[in-house]
Write an enzyme that holds these catalytic residues in place. Structure first.
Site, PDB file in Angstrom:
ATOM      1  N   HIS A   1      15.230 -49.194 -31.884  1.00 31.09           N
ATOM      2  CA  HIS A   1      14.954 -50.459 -31.190  1.00 31.09           C
ATOM      3  C   HIS A   1      15.596 -51.603 -31.955  1.00 31.09           C
ATOM      4  CE1 HIS A   1      11.321 -49.508 -28.386  1.00 31.09           C
ATOM      5  NE2 HIS A   1      12.216 -48.548 -28.369  1.00 31.09           N
TER       6      HIS A   1
ATOM      7  N   TYR B   1       4.755 -57.982 -27.762  1.00 34.20           N
ATOM      8  CA  TYR B   1       3.539 -58.476 -28.427  1.00 34.20           C
ATOM      9  C   TYR B   1       3.121 -59.753 -27.700  1.00 34.20           C
ATOM     10  CZ  TYR B   1       4.538 -55.473 -32.534  1.00 34.20           C
ATOM     11  OH  TYR B   1       4.765 -54.411 -33.390  1.00 34.20           O
TER      12      TYR B   1
ATOM     13  N   PRO C   1      -2.791 -53.386 -37.673  1.00 37.17           N
ATOM     14  CA  PRO C   1      -1.608 -52.728 -37.106  1.00 37.17           C
ATOM     15  C   PRO C   1      -0.559 -53.680 -36.520  1.00 37.17           C
ATOM     16  CG  PRO C   1      -3.494 -52.469 -35.639  1.00 37.17           C
ATOM     17  CD  PRO C   1      -4.009 -53.110 -36.884  1.00 37.17           C
TER      18      PRO C   1
ATOM     19  N   LYS D   1       2.968 -51.795 -40.130  1.00 41.71           N
ATOM     20  CA  LYS D   1       3.356 -51.529 -41.524  1.00 41.71           C
ATOM     21  C   LYS D   1       2.607 -50.380 -42.200  1.00 41.71           C
ATOM     22  CE  LYS D   1       6.623 -54.370 -41.893  1.00 41.71           C
ATOM     23  NZ  LYS D   1       7.783 -53.661 -41.352  1.00 41.71           N
TER      24      LYS D   1
ATOM     25  N   TYR E   1       9.846 -57.388 -40.305  1.00 40.01           N
ATOM     26  CA  TYR E   1       9.548 -56.340 -39.313  1.00 40.01           C
ATOM     27  C   TYR E   1      10.410 -55.102 -39.560  1.00 40.01           C
ATOM     28  CZ  TYR E   1       7.871 -54.389 -34.934  1.00 40.01           C
ATOM     29  OH  TYR E   1       7.267 -53.579 -33.998  1.00 40.01           O
TER      30      TYR E   1
HETATM   31  C1  PHB Z   1       2.083 -48.203 -31.604  1.00 41.74           C
HETATM   32  O1  PHB Z   1       3.037 -47.807 -30.913  1.00 41.74           O
HETATM   33  O2  PHB Z   1       1.032 -47.518 -31.695  1.00 41.74           O
HETATM   34  C2  PHB Z   1       2.196 -49.484 -32.317  1.00 41.74           C
HETATM   35  C3  PHB Z   1       3.398 -50.170 -32.296  1.00 41.74           C
HETATM   36  C4  PHB Z   1       3.511 -51.375 -32.951  1.00 41.74           C
HETATM   37  C5  PHB Z   1       2.433 -51.891 -33.623  1.00 41.74           C
HETATM   38  C6  PHB Z   1       1.235 -51.207 -33.667  1.00 41.74           C
HETATM   39  C7  PHB Z   1       1.116 -49.994 -33.008  1.00 41.74           C
HETATM   40  O3  PHB Z   1       2.555 -53.085 -34.249  1.00 41.74           O
END
Ligand code: PHB
Ligand code: APR
Length: 388
Positions: free
Chosen positions: A72, A199, A291, A295, A383
């Protein structure tokens, strides 16, 4: 029994360390409290930094990751009713992240360990750590009601937040922040709403669109900390998710029956130091991040990288220097990721207590973030993963 490094816990930290040590001929035994099936049944995050991918490659466990992982080049932040893309690759001089589930990482590492004939004791009960402050550490455990003892050179405490390793040492300083909400997550066999992660900051609360593959989606919505998962039918989840997304993204959500639904609390936690004599704490045993920055697994991998380098130096050159530096090196990177995860959490969630002032500050920050190259670059750099 005797081994060189006794590893407590068969999560990604313990498995990756064991695999790397195997490449230099260092023997390990892994003691795991649960069954293999139980470990593989846990659904966790799925975004890997390039450094994590490289380390899995070094361990010889990246074939399926290279074939099936999704590179990505960007993520989107959603607010004000639209998507604002952060071009990770352009802002970091060509870096990207790889979407590949932690469950799959664990699976690949377990397969590799089994193929190499290395020992993992599943359902090891009452694991206890002894004499790691002295010169002859050992570990005891029960299996099928029979007591066992393993003598070793070192103990790697890779047994997660609820493990025994951190609790075996009294002289720890801990730092903690809890957040007044959790994440309700759903896995469904449906194509993702967007080709990248979204997000979303919304007045009803945070939402995240993620994925495991082109036909499997992972979605989350912020929920109260004391929420019960039984209160959420699939229909209620899909409705709430779509209400928190910009119209175009909401329209692109394919709904379907969920096959996993769970609520996770959000917490920041660090224990210092990460080494006591011959005991090393690794991964979630030493630190937890919310989450939001993706990280958790990547920090576990960076701890493993530092510890592996220290152990390699010890076994090859009989030098303690790398082991002596482990805690300070690992913690320096941990705290930067703790800061980033805390910050991502702060700008994206609704905090019940911050009021209208906090709300306006958040709006200003998001607006600044997507319009300032410097601010977007800071996000992108963290990130994709800070240097080691
Ligand atoms: C996930 O795909 O479970 C996931 C992806 C990004 C995040 C947290 C969880 O920041
Ligand atoms: N004895 C033996 N094993 C134990 C004990 C114990 N007393 N306590 C816990 N364990 C095992 C758990 O059953 C688990 O399989 O240790 C393992 C720890 O694995 P994880 O919790 O996955 O921790 P870690 O390997 O450090 O991986 C970090 O996992 O939680 C996510 O976000 C986190 O992605 C990050 C990653």
């Amino acid at each position: 029994m005797r081994t060189q490094v006794a590893i407590i816990g068969s999560g990604p930290s313990g498995l990756l360390l064991g695999q790397l040590l195997a490449t230099i001929g260092v023997e390990t035994v892994i003691l795991e409290r649960s069954s293999r099936e139980h470990v593989l049944g846990r659904v966790r995050a799925g975004v890997l930094e390039q450094g994590t991918v490289d380390l899995l490659g070094e361990a010889g466990a990246a074939d399926r990751l290279h074939a099936e992982g999704l590179p990505h080049a960007g993520i989107s932040l959603a607010f004000d009713g639209r998507l604002h893309r952060i071009d990770l690759t352009a802002l970091t001089g060509g870096k990207h992240v790889t979407v590949y589930g932690q469950t799959e990482v664990t699976h690949d590492l377990m397969d590799k360990r089994e193929a190499a004939g290395l020992v993992t004791v599943y359902e090891a009960a009452n694991v206890a750590l002894h004499d790691f402050d002295g010169t002859a550490p050992f570990v005891t455990y029960d299996k099928d009601g029979v007591g066992h003892r393993i003598d070793c050179d070192f103990i790697a405490g890779c047994d997660g937040y609820h493990g025994v390793s951190r609790r075996s040492e009294g002289a720890l300083k801990t730092f903690e922040r809890t957040y007044p909400f959790g994440w309700l997550g759903v896995l469904a066999e449906v194509p993702p709403a967007d080709h990248e992660l979204v997000y979303a900051n919304h007045e009803r609360g945070f939402a995240l669109c993620s994925m495991r593959s082109p036909h499997r989606s992972r979605y989350y919505v912020q929920c109260p900390a004391d929420e019960r998962v039984e209160a959420w039918s699939d229909d209620r989840f899909w409705d709430e998710l779509r209400r928190r997304l910009p119209p175009q993204t909401a329209a692109a959500v394919t709904t379907g029956p969920s096959f996993e639904k769970s609520i996770a609390p959000l917490r920041s936690f660090v224990a210092e130091p990460m080494r006591f004599g011959k005991l090393f704490l690794v991964g979630d045993a030493a630190h937890i991040v919310p989450p939001t920055g993706a990280k958790g697994l990547n920090l576990a991998a960076s701890d493993v990288r530092y510890l592996f380098a220290g152990l390699r130096e010890f076994y090859r050159e009989r030098s303690q220097a790398g082991l002596d530096a482990y805690s300070a090196k690992a913690l320096a990177r941990v705290w930067k990721a703790v800061r980033f995860s805390w910050w991502m959490t702060t700008i994206l969630h609704r905090f019940p207590e911050t009021g209208e002032f906090g709300q306006r500050i958040q709006e200003a920050e998001l607006d600044y973030l997507v319009h300032s190259k410097a601010a977007s670059t800071a996000l992108a750099e963290n990130y994709v993963g800070l240097p080691y």
